[in-house]
Design a protein around this motif. Structure first.
Motif, mmCIF file in Angstrom:
data_model
loop_
_atom_site.group_PDB
_atom_site.id
_atom_site.type_symbol
_atom_site.label_atom_id
_atom_site.label_comp_id
_atom_site.label_asym_id
_atom_site.label_seq_id
_atom_site.Cartn_x
_atom_site.Cartn_y
_atom_site.Cartn_z
ATOM 1 N N VAL A 99 49.097 14.139 7.432
ATOM 2 C CA VAL A 99 48.004 13.159 7.521
ATOM 3 C C VAL A 99 47.217 13.151 6.216
ATOM 4 O O VAL A 99 46.926 12.092 5.654
ATOM 5 C CB VAL A 99 47.069 13.459 8.714
ATOM 6 C CG1 VAL A 99 45.813 12.593 8.660
ATOM 7 C CG2 VAL A 99 47.797 13.263 10.024
ATOM 8 N N VAL B 196 49.185 14.439 16.454
ATOM 9 C CA VAL B 196 48.283 14.089 15.359
ATOM 10 C C VAL B 196 48.302 12.571 15.197
ATOM 11 O O VAL B 196 49.347 11.983 14.946
ATOM 12 C CB VAL B 196 48.695 14.775 14.040
ATOM 13 C CG1 VAL B 196 47.711 14.428 12.938
ATOM 14 C CG2 VAL B 196 48.774 16.279 14.204
ATOM 15 N N ASP B 197 47.137 11.959 15.387
ATOM 16 C CA ASP B 197 46.982 10.527 15.169
ATOM 17 C C ASP B 197 46.630 10.303 13.703
ATOM 18 O O ASP B 197 45.927 11.116 13.092
ATOM 19 C CB ASP B 197 45.824 9.958 15.995
ATOM 20 C CG ASP B 197 45.979 10.216 17.483
ATOM 21 O OD1 ASP B 197 47.126 10.292 17.964
ATOM 22 O OD2 ASP B 197 44.938 10.348 18.162
ATOM 23 N N ASP B 198 47.108 9.180 13.150
ATOM 24 C CA ASP B 198 46.682 8.801 11.804
ATOM 25 C C ASP B 198 46.587 7.285 11.715
ATOM 26 O O ASP B 198 46.928 6.584 12.668
ATOM 27 C CB ASP B 198 47.599 9.400 10.728
ATOM 28 C CG ASP B 198 49.014 8.859 10.764
ATOM 29 O OD1 ASP B 198 49.195 7.621 10.781
ATOM 30 O OD2 ASP B 198 49.954 9.665 10.746
ATOM 31 N N SER B 199 46.135 6.791 10.588
ATOM 32 C CA SER B 199 45.865 5.358 10.436
ATOM 33 C C SER B 199 46.974 4.614 9.704
ATOM 34 O O SER B 199 46.756 3.492 9.253
ATOM 35 C CB SER B 199 44.534 5.167 9.703
ATOM 36 O OG SER B 199 44.592 5.801 8.438
ATOM 37 N N SER B 200 48.157 5.209 9.610
ATOM 38 C CA SER B 200 49.263 4.560 8.915
ATOM 39 C C SER B 200 50.385 4.222 9.887
ATOM 40 O O SER B 200 50.792 5.073 10.684
ATOM 41 C CB SER B 200 49.818 5.493 7.827
ATOM 42 O OG SER B 200 51.008 4.957 7.288
ATOM 43 N N ASP C 64 40.277 15.369 8.556
ATOM 44 C CA ASP C 64 39.831 14.673 7.355
ATOM 45 C C ASP C 64 39.870 15.670 6.206
ATOM 46 O O ASP C 64 40.276 16.820 6.393
ATOM 47 C CB ASP C 64 38.443 14.052 7.530
ATOM 48 C CG ASP C 64 37.369 15.066 7.893
ATOM 49 O OD1 ASP C 64 37.500 16.259 7.549
ATOM 50 O OD2 ASP C 64 36.381 14.671 8.535
ATOM 51 N N THR D 245 48.726 9.632 4.335
ATOM 52 C CA THR D 245 48.101 8.496 5.019
ATOM 53 C C THR D 245 46.700 8.272 4.466
ATOM 54 O O THR D 245 46.053 9.204 3.990
ATOM 55 C CB THR D 245 47.998 8.730 6.544
ATOM 56 O OG1 THR D 245 47.053 9.751 6.805
ATOM 57 C CG2 THR D 245 49.340 9.087 7.149
ATOM 58 N N GLY E 184 42.384 11.379 10.597
ATOM 59 C CA GLY E 184 43.239 11.422 11.772
ATOM 60 C C GLY E 184 42.599 12.247 12.859
ATOM 61 O O GLY E 184 41.405 12.567 12.805
ATOM 62 N N THR F 168 50.886 8.047 16.363
ATOM 63 C CA THR F 168 50.737 9.444 16.758
ATOM 64 C C THR F 168 52.062 10.126 16.477
ATOM 65 O O THR F 168 53.117 9.642 16.892
ATOM 66 C CB THR F 168 50.408 9.568 18.260
ATOM 67 O OG1 THR F 168 49.167 8.903 18.513
ATOM 68 C CG2 THR F 168 50.299 11.035 18.674
#
Length: 146
Positions: free
Chosen positions: A56, A81-85, A18, A60, A64, A124
């Motif tokens: 991220v 790396v996970d993200d919300s997009s 973040d 995005t 993440g 991801t």
């Protein structure tokens, strides 16, 4: 910041991404955890982590999650790396400025393999940074082999 020993030489770094993330602290922690890798290989891993985390933060919405996995082959490292997009990363183009947009090019050049896969609410992005010449144990610092 959590580090978990998963046996067989595997190390997992698991941290939220973040706006408050201290990338210098993440890089310092990873440098210590991967100290037995050769200096150039460790630098490649740190650079890929930096680029993927910055993507991220820059491209995005929201936060993440970063995971770094050390494989049993000693010097293979996977960064996820996970993200919300749901938007896929694009090589060589940035919507931020003309002097940006080379992060995924760097990842492409340093990783043996990289890509994306969908995850709940986004995607991801992953990259496998392998041994410098593909062998087991290569690229280890001299102190790690004695």
């Amino acid at each position: 910041m959590t580090t978990v020993d998963e046996g067989a030489g595997a190390v997992v770094l698991d941290v939220p991404v973040d706006a408050a993330i201290a990338l210098s602290a993440v890089r310092g922690h990873l440098s210590a955890a991967l100290r037995d890798l050769g200096e150039d290989h460790r630098y490649d891993v740190l650079l890929v982590v930096t680029e993927l985390v910055n993507n991220v933060l820059d491209h995005t919405p929201g936060a993440g999650h970063l995971r770094v996995l050390r494989h049993a082959s000693l010097c293979e490292v996977t960064i996820e790396v996970d993200d919300s997009s749901p938007v896929e990363p694009v090589q060589g183009r940035s919507r931020i400025s003309d002097t940006r947009g080379r992060g995924i090019v760097v990842v492409h050049n340093l990783a043996r393999e990289w890509g994306t896969r969908p995850c709940e609410g986004g995607k991801t992005v992953f990259a496998l940074v392998a041994c410098p010449d593909g062998g087991d144990g290569c690229g280890l610092s001299p102190s790690a082999t004695t």
